[in-house]
Design a protein around this motif. Structure first.
Motif, mmCIF file in Angstrom:
data_model
loop_
_atom_site.group_PDB
_atom_site.id
_atom_site.type_symbol
_atom_site.label_atom_id
_atom_site.label_comp_id
_atom_site.label_asym_id
_atom_site.label_seq_id
_atom_site.Cartn_x
_atom_site.Cartn_y
_atom_site.Cartn_z
ATOM 1 N N UNK A 173 0.881 -1.179 0.000
ATOM 2 C CA UNK A 173 0.000 0.000 0.000
ATOM 3 C C UNK A 173 0.909 1.216 0.000
ATOM 4 N N UNK A 174 0.679 2.109 -0.953
ATOM 5 C CA UNK A 174 1.640 3.187 -1.194
ATOM 6 C C UNK A 174 0.976 4.547 -1.061
ATOM 7 N N UNK A 177 -0.223 6.193 -6.803
ATOM 8 C CA UNK A 177 -0.197 5.172 -7.838
ATOM 9 C C UNK A 177 0.683 5.559 -9.014
ATOM 10 N N UNK A 178 1.299 6.741 -8.959
ATOM 11 C CA UNK A 178 2.102 7.193 -10.099
ATOM 12 C C UNK A 178 3.491 6.580 -10.109
ATOM 13 N N UNK A 179 3.964 6.116 -8.968
ATOM 14 C CA UNK A 179 5.322 5.583 -8.901
ATOM 15 C C UNK A 179 6.347 6.700 -8.810
ATOM 16 N N UNK A 180 7.604 6.358 -9.048
ATOM 17 C CA UNK A 180 8.665 7.355 -8.979
ATOM 18 C C UNK A 180 9.279 7.426 -7.598
ATOM 19 N N UNK A 181 10.318 8.255 -7.493
ATOM 20 C CA UNK A 181 11.065 8.341 -6.239
ATOM 21 C C UNK A 181 10.263 8.997 -5.124
ATOM 22 N N UNK A 182 9.226 9.778 -5.467
ATOM 23 C CA UNK A 182 8.424 10.422 -4.427
ATOM 24 C C UNK A 182 7.383 9.515 -3.815
ATOM 25 N N UNK A 183 7.160 8.350 -4.389
ATOM 26 C CA UNK A 183 6.161 7.405 -3.873
ATOM 27 C C UNK A 183 6.852 6.384 -2.989
ATOM 28 N N UNK A 242 4.753 -3.064 -7.719
ATOM 29 C CA UNK A 242 5.225 -3.240 -6.333
ATOM 30 C C UNK A 242 6.721 -3.529 -6.273
ATOM 31 N N UNK A 243 7.173 -4.458 -7.111
ATOM 32 C CA UNK A 243 8.588 -4.822 -7.077
ATOM 33 C C UNK A 243 9.508 -3.665 -7.455
ATOM 34 N N UNK A 244 9.273 -2.948 -8.573
ATOM 35 C CA UNK A 244 10.135 -1.785 -8.875
ATOM 36 C C UNK A 244 10.094 -0.710 -7.803
ATOM 37 N N UNK A 245 8.925 -0.521 -7.188
ATOM 38 C CA UNK A 245 8.827 0.490 -6.133
ATOM 39 C C UNK A 245 9.710 0.125 -4.944
ATOM 40 N N UNK A 246 9.648 -1.117 -4.507
ATOM 41 C CA UNK A 246 10.471 -1.532 -3.371
ATOM 42 C C UNK A 246 11.955 -1.489 -3.717
ATOM 43 N N UNK A 247 12.307 -1.863 -4.945
ATOM 44 C CA UNK A 247 13.719 -1.768 -5.345
ATOM 45 C C UNK A 247 14.210 -0.329 -5.251
ATOM 46 N N UNK A 305 -6.327 4.594 0.061
ATOM 47 C CA UNK A 305 -5.289 4.254 1.042
ATOM 48 C C UNK A 305 -4.318 5.404 1.291
ATOM 49 N N UNK A 306 -3.829 6.119 0.246
ATOM 50 C CA UNK A 306 -2.898 7.226 0.532
ATOM 51 C C UNK A 306 -3.493 8.284 1.442
ATOM 52 N N UNK A 307 -4.767 8.660 1.218
ATOM 53 C CA UNK A 307 -5.389 9.682 2.060
ATOM 54 C C UNK A 307 -5.550 9.194 3.491
ATOM 55 N N UNK A 308 -5.822 7.896 3.671
ATOM 56 C CA UNK A 308 -5.979 7.362 5.020
ATOM 57 C C UNK A 308 -4.674 7.454 5.803
#
Length: 359
Positions: A173-174, A177-183, A242-247, A305-308
């Motif tokens: 849960x992020x 949903x845009x991804x990138x280094x800010x997420x 999910x995998x690229x985000x965690x990497x 989820x992000x707003x929560x």
């Protein structure tokens, strides 16, 4: 009786009156009057030029410089040109800026104000705080663990099998949903088949939840401890998101990347190949409702989820954040059931093909 001007001045001086300077007499300049054009013509000028001058707008009177005028605002000269005050406009602009500043402050203190009016805010988070700002939520669902290795033929890998205890289903849960280094991922959920001496065998669900920004490094360290060289990751669209985000988060935290070296079975692609066109879409919620007959109650959509989480960080209630945890819990449980269903569907299809007569 007549009195001379000099005597009158002497008498006024004796009476104590200060002598006032006589105003300078205006110098009269001879002018010629053009009675036909009814305009005053100065000597040496032509009637045509004077007519043009007469048609031009008269210049505005210049403001006399006085000590009081010098103390006025530097913007007051606009009043003489535009015939409207500027000071109220400046005050309005300042008022708008002040209102924007107060609105920003009110958004930051709104939860505390609500707490003062309506009582204390619900800030309780599930699980155990295993590090500052990091909560571990655990659950155990008793069920039989598959006894045979699971074939990956459904994922176009007919020769590959995996041991059930080596599969780790995960979902994040992020903050967007845009991804990138800010997420960043503020929650990581994982499920695996596990045999416990006290509880028996079943599906173990573990979730890591950050309640502060500074807990990210600890969360990444704990999650990497759940992985081993034999782990096979399984997700739903996790290979692309999910995998690229965690990497990325591991690299930014200056930690070694434990994900890239692991095998990854993404269930989205075999699900699309098998059930495309059967239902309106192949979203996980659609698949679990129609294929697995799972109906969620009071489920919080993943888009909220992000707003929560951000609302909780600003001092808001933890109710929606607990609902995010329940949503994530169901996601990883659904992944385990979907994995088994795809394995079984592929095995049934191969068995039917084997029964067909050879041409």
């Amino acid at each position: 009786m007549s009195i001379s001007l000099d005597k009158l001045k002497a008498l006024r001086k004796q009476a104590g009156h200060a002598e006032k300077p006589a105003p300078a007499a205006p110098v009269a300049m001879p002018v010629a009057v053009n009675t036909e054009a009814k305009a005053v013509i100065a000597p040496g000028s032509s009637p045509a030029s004077d007519a043009v001058s007469a048609s031009r707008p008269k210049p505005l009177p210049q403001r006399r410089e006085t000590p009081a005028a010098r103390e006025d605002s530097a913007f007051d000269w606009v009043e003489d040109i535009q015939h409207k005050p500027t000071a109220p406009v400046r005050r309005a602009q300042d008022g708008d800026a002040l209102r924007r500043l107060l609105a920003t402050r009110n958004r930051a203190v709104a939860p505390s104000l609500r707490a003062e009016r309506n009582g204390p805010v619900d800030r309780d988070l599930p699980g155990t705080e295993i590090a500052p700002g990091l909560h571990l939520i655990e659950a155990f669902l008793p069920q039989a663990i598959p006894t045979q290795p699971l074939s990956l033929a459904f994922s176009k890998r007919p020769d590959d099998v995996v041991q059930p205890q080596n599969v780790l289903f995960f979902d994040t849960e992020t903050t967007g949903l845009a991804g990138g280094t800010g997420t960043r991922a503020f929650m990581i959920g994982a499920a695996d088949w596990y045999q416990d001496s006290a509880r028996g065998e079943g599906l173990r669900v573990r979730q890591l939840l950050m309640s502060t920004m500074s807990a990210e490094s600890a969360m990444l360290a704990v999650f990497s401890g759940w992985l081993s060289a034999s782990t096979v990751l399984s997700s739903y669209n996790g290979r692309s998101y999910d995998s690229p985000l965690l990497k990325t988060r591991y690299r930014l935290a200056r930690r070694g990347d434990p994900i890239s070296v692991l095998d990854h079975v993404d269930l989205l692609y075999p699900t699309r190949r098998r059930y495309r066109g059967t239902w309106e879409n192949c979203r996980l919620a659609t698949i679990e409702r129609n294929l697995l007959q799972i109906a969620r109650e009071d489920d919080l959509p993943g888009s909220e989820a992000p707003a929560a989480w951000l609302g909780y960080l600003r001092g808001g209630s933890a109710r929606n954040l607990r609902r995010v945890g329940e949503h994530n819990h169901q996601d990883v449980v659904t992944l385990a059931q979907l994995f088994l269903r795809l394995v079984q569907a592929e095995a049934d299809e191969r068995a039917e093909l084997a029964l067909l007569p050879e041409n």
